[in-house]
Each structure stands twice: as structure tokens, then as C-alpha cells.
Design a protein around this motif. Sequence first.
Motif, mmCIF file in Angstrom:
data_model
loop_
_atom_site.group_PDB
_atom_site.id
_atom_site.type_symbol
_atom_site.label_atom_id
_atom_site.label_comp_id
_atom_site.label_asym_id
_atom_site.label_seq_id
_atom_site.Cartn_x
_atom_site.Cartn_y
_atom_site.Cartn_z
ATOM 1 N N ARG A 83 26.693 29.465 32.030
ATOM 2 C CA ARG A 83 25.902 29.073 30.868
ATOM 3 C C ARG A 83 25.897 27.563 30.645
ATOM 4 O O ARG A 83 25.346 27.100 29.647
ATOM 5 N N TYR A 132 30.661 32.555 30.290
ATOM 6 C CA TYR A 132 29.647 33.600 30.449
ATOM 7 C C TYR A 132 29.233 34.105 29.079
ATOM 8 O O TYR A 132 28.075 34.107 28.724
ATOM 9 N N ASN A 161 41.924 42.878 26.977
ATOM 10 C CA ASN A 161 41.763 44.110 27.762
ATOM 11 C C ASN A 161 42.264 43.974 29.197
ATOM 12 O O ASN A 161 42.789 44.920 29.764
ATOM 13 N N ASP A 176 41.166 42.740 41.150
ATOM 14 C CA ASP A 176 41.122 44.142 40.713
ATOM 15 C C ASP A 176 41.655 44.340 39.292
ATOM 16 O O ASP A 176 41.790 45.470 38.826
ATOM 17 N N LEU A 191 29.023 45.509 29.846
ATOM 18 C CA LEU A 191 27.905 44.616 30.127
ATOM 19 C C LEU A 191 26.670 45.425 30.506
ATOM 20 O O LEU A 191 26.678 46.637 30.461
ATOM 21 N N ASN A 206 23.133 39.642 29.848
ATOM 22 C CA ASN A 206 23.536 39.564 28.446
ATOM 23 C C ASN A 206 23.140 38.255 27.779
ATOM 24 O O ASN A 206 23.394 38.068 26.604
ATOM 25 N N ARG A 233 30.098 39.779 39.460
ATOM 26 C CA ARG A 233 31.221 40.436 38.797
ATOM 27 C C ARG A 233 30.826 41.038 37.449
ATOM 28 O O ARG A 233 31.403 42.018 36.997
ATOM 29 N N TYR A 234 29.836 40.432 36.798
ATOM 30 C CA TYR A 234 29.455 40.943 35.476
ATOM 31 C C TYR A 234 28.596 42.192 35.617
ATOM 32 O O TYR A 234 28.788 43.176 34.906
ATOM 33 N N ARG A 292 30.442 45.155 36.277
ATOM 34 C CA ARG A 292 31.148 45.756 35.140
ATOM 35 C C ARG A 292 30.206 46.440 34.164
ATOM 36 O O ARG A 292 30.603 46.824 33.084
ATOM 37 N N TRP A 350 36.150 47.741 34.287
ATOM 38 C CA TRP A 350 36.340 46.918 33.091
ATOM 39 C C TRP A 350 37.568 47.354 32.315
ATOM 40 O O TRP A 350 38.235 46.562 31.664
ATOM 41 N N ASP A 351 37.904 48.637 32.409
ATOM 42 C CA ASP A 351 39.087 49.141 31.713
ATOM 43 C C ASP A 351 40.186 49.374 32.753
ATOM 44 O O ASP A 351 40.076 50.278 33.575
ATOM 45 N N GLY A 395 41.949 48.595 41.824
ATOM 46 C CA GLY A 395 41.127 48.528 43.028
ATOM 47 C C GLY A 395 40.362 49.811 43.306
ATOM 48 O O GLY A 395 39.484 49.837 44.154
#
Lengths: 405, 539
Positions: free
Chosen positions: A31, A47, A58, A233, B84, B100, B348-349, B352, B390-391, B398
Amino acid sequence: MNKPMQVVDPYAGERLKLSPFHERQAALNLRDAWSSWNGYKFADYYYDEEYEYFCVRNSCATYDICPMQKYIISGPDAEAMLDRMVTRDVSKLKQDRVTYVCWCTDEGRLIDDGTIFKLAEDRFLLTCGSPSLAWLRKSAFGYDALTIEDVSDTLAALSFQGPTTCEVLKKMGLDGIENLKPFSIAHFPLAGSNDSPLMVSRTGFTGDLGYELWIAPELALTLWDALYAAGEDYGIQPYGEAATNMARLEAGFIMPGMEFNEALKTIHFEYDQTPFELSLDWLVDFKKPHFNGREALLKAQRKGFNYTLVKLDIDGNKPAEESLLYADRNCEKEIGYVTSAMWSPVVKANIALAMVHSKALKGDIWAEIYYSKELRHHSKIARCVVKKAPFWSPARARVTPPAAF
Amino acid sequence: MKKYDAIIIGAGHNGLTNAAYLAKSGLDVLVVEKNDYIGGAAVTREMHDGWFYSSCSYVCSMMRQTIHRDLNLTKHGLVLVPYLGTVVFADNGDTMTSYNSEEAEYNQLRRRSPHDADAMFRFQTDLARYAQLIRKTLLRTPPDPTSFKPRDIRELLWLAKEFWSLGERELYEYIRFFTMSAADFLDDYFEDDLIKAAMASPGVIGTALGVYSPGSAYILLHHVMGDVDGNIGAWGLARGGMGAISNAIAGALQEHGGTIRTGAGVDKILVKNGRATGVVLDNGDELYANIVVSNMDAKRTFTQCMDKNDLPPGIYEKAKNFKIRGSSGKVNIALSGLPKFNNVADNRYINRGGQGFVGSMETMERAYDCWKHGRWSEDPFIESVIPSAWDPTVAPPGQHWMSNFVQYCPPKLADGPWTPEKRDAFGKTVIDKIERYSPGFKDLIVHAEVRTPHEIEAEIGLTEGNIFQGELTIDQLLFNRPFPGYAQYRMPIKNMYMCGSSTHPGGGVSSACGANAAREILMDLKRPNTVPEDDFYDE
Ligand SMILES: Cc1cc2nc3c(=O)[nH]c(=O)nc-3n(C[C@H](O)[C@H](O)[C@H](O)COP(=O)(O)OP(=O)(O)OC[C@H]3O[C@@H](n4cnc5c(N)ncnc54)[C@H](O)[C@@H]3O)c2cc1C
């Protein structure tokens, strides 16, 4: 004859410094949301601020603390000098431990807060938000057996915060990292090296499980790459100032320029604060010998203080940014002001830090909140409740080894 | 003989919410649940070593924040994280990502259709306006339009005022909206088929309607009226799976002294002299209470757990005809790695976010045709999310778990009853479709759980596997939900109430039905109200 033209950036002197992690961070700053801190180009966010905040809560995320000010104070007098400068008892600090401190003017007004790392018997690292070399020199008056070295540009650091951080560091090969206690320091090899160039402290500014990683600038990118490979990961992501500010408010941590006005930069009489007003009484140790501001603070403690910093839980969902506080719903008796406010996504509460007249703390507190809806301004009056505990304080932040995420 | 103040049948999240508020006001409450675990359709279960599936519901945005806050659900372990955007896949392999940031999203839409990119602003604004009105009704008991009680008149006036405040033109639009199809609604804004299909998909989720069926426009709204921390239309994940929501509410219930008994299915609701007096469990045990609250759907409550003779005339028929047609299946898949999709950047976003296998408007409608003929869709619409991206708590590091919500899948097949073989064949259809967009997907599969409406009904007791405990069409909404005249959570038998998604405001993990019902019960018992009013809607 044509000489090759020399490209000189006429604005070079005005451009911001780049952190040793900049190359990697710039690639992820989708951004272009940059601001600055202590002369460094610095990300507000990369981002999305809320997404990054949630990485801290999280999964895990990194925050560039290279622009933070860092000083090595060493020599036989180092401990005595620091002990005289700050309000906390530094002589109690053990080696490889970190302590949170603040320091005051002779009038007992807060100059800054920061952390002291005891690296060896006679070697300390002091970190803080604002440049402090001048005050350190002044504080060293009378102590000859010490040196003060500004390592702000020569010690790179990355704050690494969130529930999966310990797992990631383990995966990165930091043997025994899970046994590192809060506020402890340990040293580790990096990328299979024979020495231990990586210093890790279990510290941070988010109230969550987290570590700070300290490294020579030449190894900064090596550290970054190893960390990001291990964190892949585990949801690793860089975060900026915006997410930091959210996380620290939930943890109840104060910020210069928000909760307190640094005493050395305060023009108006007593627009700065004593540690008592900031609810930092636990940092002031009158049992130790003389320290800067002691007399004034003793007096302040006897006399009582006008304001007290409190945590507020506020009705509704409109952040009470810059709100004035009142003792009554009709907003007739003003009793204080909000210093920081936000909607807390993790606890689903409308939270704030505020300075309230100490005498008014027992009564009702109402905030007059301004907000705007499609350009039109509105205000509402909301009830505030004082909270003792931080809004967010998960057990994993305190437990060793930290429980699984 | 012990007599509880209240017995709640079913530990779905609404039953638990209801019980928590009753307990909070000091009542002695017992929740009886037929399964060995709680949560109903908001549940997390470890179905394979280290993999925790949200077996039914999988994303969250309707959860009332007021309730989250009021019951202190964070303290009881609940953390909701927004996820996302979603990539949608067209039949021809084209993809469209939702970003987003507004600017990135705009640029991306322009590449497909500059017209639609501009129209999106008006679309979002109109939806937000409609959503805003519905949102305000979520934590309110619908008025009874035929009653002359001051409270009903007051509520009706309020509702009328809210409608009028839309302005005359919008008012007409709004009324049209309730009966329109998603396709007709979208035609007014968009020209690009994939954009339309992407926007239409929430209009059929959980519903036995197609994108061209009247009524699907409202369903669309139902899916975008929620929010995550004020971002309307955004969806989130419950950290640890949807069961974290139910578990946190159960924590609040227990904190207030309530008890839950699992493995205790109710066979019959006891009625004496026109009053509910307790329940008989499957094992024959009788339990007594001053009031009985059913968290089961309306059809099950009245046609399975009550004696027709105990009911006033007409109720049994109303319940029997309650529209509760199942239309969805769910395939939960454990994966050894993150799947890669054709024409999707390794971002990566985006990784997710979610995946929407919509195909086209035509494909979605054909998928519905299969349902009408009593078959599962040959080329189904699938809405997927990979929560583990994401969680970090739901799959080994992995490795991943993918939630696939599938339309359409009928509760009854034309060629005879569901069998395990047919169930697996349905699962294979879904997996084959994903493989088309993600070559090598099958090789990643470690374990899969296939659920048709048949399994969903058998497990949670959602009649016909309807995910909303009854369809969300205008004849079954607001003061018509579940039946006209019974929309205020009180049932035709004295001392008996309903608190599940069969009541206003309907399906979805919101806690609103349970909370609203608690408010009515406490009013009848003349106890102080413990249920918060939603003051979060003046956005
Ligand atoms: C496959 C699927 C996907 C979904 N996806 C989403 C989603 O992503 N997001 C969303 O918001 N919503 C989703 N929904 C809808 C949402 O999950 C439901 O609307 C909601 O969970 C219903 O909650 P409830 O408490 O009203 O009822 P339920 O969850 O249906 O609870 C009823 C409870 O009663 C119990 N019970 C039934 N009969 C008896 C008996 N005789 N005796 C004792 N106990 C009994 C059941 O076991 C169950 O625990 C989905 C639903 C399904 C099925």
C-alpha cells in the motif's frame, strides 16, 4: 568531450534513512503506506492495519524497531549512573534480564520510558522512543568510569509478536527458546553459525506472547530470511505503527505523544506528567538511594496528584477519540480527557486510556464522543467504566514454556 | 422431585445463548442436548488426527457484537478474525479476485468491465442501505401486526418510520427487493456474467432457490448484512473453529450457574392442562420445569416432539407445512499442503481468503435444476474457505483443512433413499470439480468428511438438512417467522417458547434468536431484563 553525467540526488539530504530490513519490508508494503520515525522511513502498515493487528493476536508478525533509540552504557559506573537516572532500582536487575523503566526531571516530570537490558555486570543496553543522548550525558555527571555509545544505527532489531512466535523460533533452530522467561535474554547462533550473533529477549509492546530479536545490521536480512522461512506456515506478516498502536492500547501500555508529553518538550506548566499520574507508581522505588526527581516525587506522593491515567470501557462502538470526560450526563462538570481510544476487535469492546481528575474517579464518568457519518458530524454521550486489568492479557504471554497456540 | 425454572432443548448456539441470559437473571436452567457434544451447527470436531473441522457452519459475520461483549465471550475463549477476499472461478477457467483495498478492487473490476467497476459503488451503497434497515431489527422482537397491544403498535410504528426514512423511491425498491430474484436485482447493475455470478452466489446459499428464483435477492442481503468489527459484509473465522462460539457461550452460561446435559435427547415435551411442564428424554427420564424452550426447528418441535392432541387446532398443520427444504451439502477435507489453483497468483493474502466456484449464472441455474429433479448437482456451486491458512489452531502446521459448502444437494433423492455409496459419489463430484481448477488437489487429500442434508439432519436435527431451520422467504420472515401470530417466541402452549433459528431473525450464527427469546421470557416471568439492546447500528 562528453563526460559521463554524474547522477547526484539533489534531495539526498532530505530523504529518510532506510532500515536494514527495508529491502524485504518494501517488497511487502503493497500500500506504500510509509511514515517516519526518528529519521527512518517507517511503515504505517503494509497491507491492512486490521489484518496485521490480527496477525499479532492470531498468528505472528514482525515490527521493525530499528528506529528505536538504543544506547550501550558500559563501565564500572554504568549501573550506578543508570540507577541514579531512572526511578526503578537497577541494582536489583540480574544479568540477562530486562526491566521497564522511566526517568524524570528534577521536578519529577516524566522525560521518557524505556527498557534496560543488563548484558553484563558493567554493560547495559537502554532503549527508548526518543533521542536521549543529551539527557544521558547530563545524567552521567560525576561518573567518570563509564562510556555511553549511541548504537541506534548499529544495532538492528525486530519485534516478533503473537501466539505462534515461540513455535516459529523453535523451528528456526533456537534451541531452548521455549524456556526463555518473560523479560529474559538469551543468545543464539544464526543460520548455522558457530558464534551466537542473535540476541533474543522475551519482550514486546503488544501484551501478547512475543520476543525482540537483536542483530548486527549486516546480518539483518539473514535473520529476516530465516525467520520468514520458518514462519511461513505460521502466518508471519510484517506490521506497522497502526497495528502496534492498537495492540499496545489493548495491553494498556502508554505512548509518548499520546498519554504523556515528554517533559523536556513541554512548554506549558505541568502539561507534562509525573509517573504517579500515569499510574506508573510501581516504577518508582523510594527505598533505593537518591535518584533524579526523588524529592519532587516524594512531595507529589504526599500531596496527591491531579490526574490519574485509567483504562475505560465505554458504551457503544464509537471510539472516544479526543473526547472530554464529564461527571454527569449533561456534560456540566468536566473531569478529564481521553488520550487514546479504539474499538477493540479482539475483546469486542470500546476501549480507551484517559486522564481523569483523581478526585472524580469514584463517581460517574461520561464521555462526549464525536463521530461523523457521511460528512455530517454527530455527538453522543456514553457511560464509561474504569477497568483495573488490561483489556487483553492472555496467559500465554506470561507462561513458560508458553502453552501451545 | 427437582423442578427447573427452565429447560432448554438443544445446545445449539441459540439455545446456549437463551440459557445464558436466563441464568444471568438468576434462573435455574438446564440445557438438554441429544448429541454428546454441544454447538449444533456451530461446532468444531476433531475428525482426523490434528484436524479440527467446523463440520457445519464455517464463517461468521452475523454474531451480535453486543452479545459477544455482554457475555464476555472473549474471556471464555472466543476470538473472531476477519478473513480476506474470495477468488471466484468461471467455467472457462477465468478467475476474479476480491482485494481488500478499494483501489485494487476497482482496478481489477475495470479489467473485466469498466461499466461494472463504476456500478459496483452504487451496488454496494444500495446493499448497505438495505442491510442497515434489517440490521436494526436483529435484536428486536417483531411486532404482531394484528395485535393492538401498545408494545406491538409502538414497534410497528418504529418499523414504519424506519422504512419511511429510506425515502419514497427506495421504499418501493425495498419492497420489490423482498420478492425479486438475485439475477433480476443484479441485472440493474452489472453486465459481466462472472461479476454477476459472484454477487449472486450469496443469494442461494442454504436455500432451495436458484439465482433466477424470486426471493433470492433477500437471501443475498441476509448474507451481507453482518459485519466484522463494523466492516459490513465482511466475514470472519472463529479462532479454533465455529465451536469456539458455542463453547464460549457455554462458558458464560456455566459462569452464571446454568447446567448442560449432553447425550440427553428429548423424546417428548410434556404438556398438562395446556401448559408445558417438562420433557421426557429418549431414555424415559422425565425432567420438570416451569418453562420449556425449544432450540429445535419449528417443524421438528411440533411434529416430532409433541403430541398432536396437545396442540391447538391448525398448529400441527402449520408446522408440517413449514418450508424447510434442504439444499446444501458440506465436504470437509484435510489436506497435506496448500492447494494451488489455476490462474491464481501465489499471493499470501489471496491464499488466506476463500474460493467461489461459481462458473456462471447459467451453471448456477443448471445446478439448481438438478436439485428440482431430486439429484445432486453434476456441476455444483461450491463456496470454499481454507481456515487453516489463517487460523493456526485447526490443522497441523503446513497442512490444511478446507471447508466446501455445496449447492445443490437434495434431502430426498429421486432414485430412492440416501446410502453411504451415494453420499460418497456426491463427495466425489465435489472433489472432481475442485481438481479441475486445482490439478493435483486429489493428491493432497488426507481425509474427507462428506455431509449431505441426510447427515446434517441425522446429526443436528435440522429437518431436511435446511441450514437456516426454515427458509428465509418473505412468508417466513419477521412477523411471519416461524408462523404468523407466533413470531414473538411464545408458542401456542403456555410456558413454552422457541429460541432457534426458526424464529426471527432466522438462520446464521448470530445469537440473536436466543437472546430475543430470553428477553420475552424474562418479560413474562416479570424478571429484570438481562439482554442488551443493540446500539451498534448507527453506522
Ligand atoms: C452445513 C451448514 C453450513 C452453515 N454455514 C454457516 C456459516 O458459514 N455461517 C453462518 O453464520 N451460518 C451457517 N449455517 C447456519 C447456522 O449454522 C445455523 O443457522 C445455526 O448454527 C443454528 O443455530 P441454532 O442454535 O438456532 O440451532 P442448531 O444449531 O440447529 O441447534 C439445535 C440443537 O438442538 C439439538 N437437538 C435437536 N433435536 C434434539 C432433541 N430431540 N433433543 C435434544 N436436543 C436436540 C441439536 O443436536 C442441536 O445441538 C450453516 C449451517 C449448516 C448446516
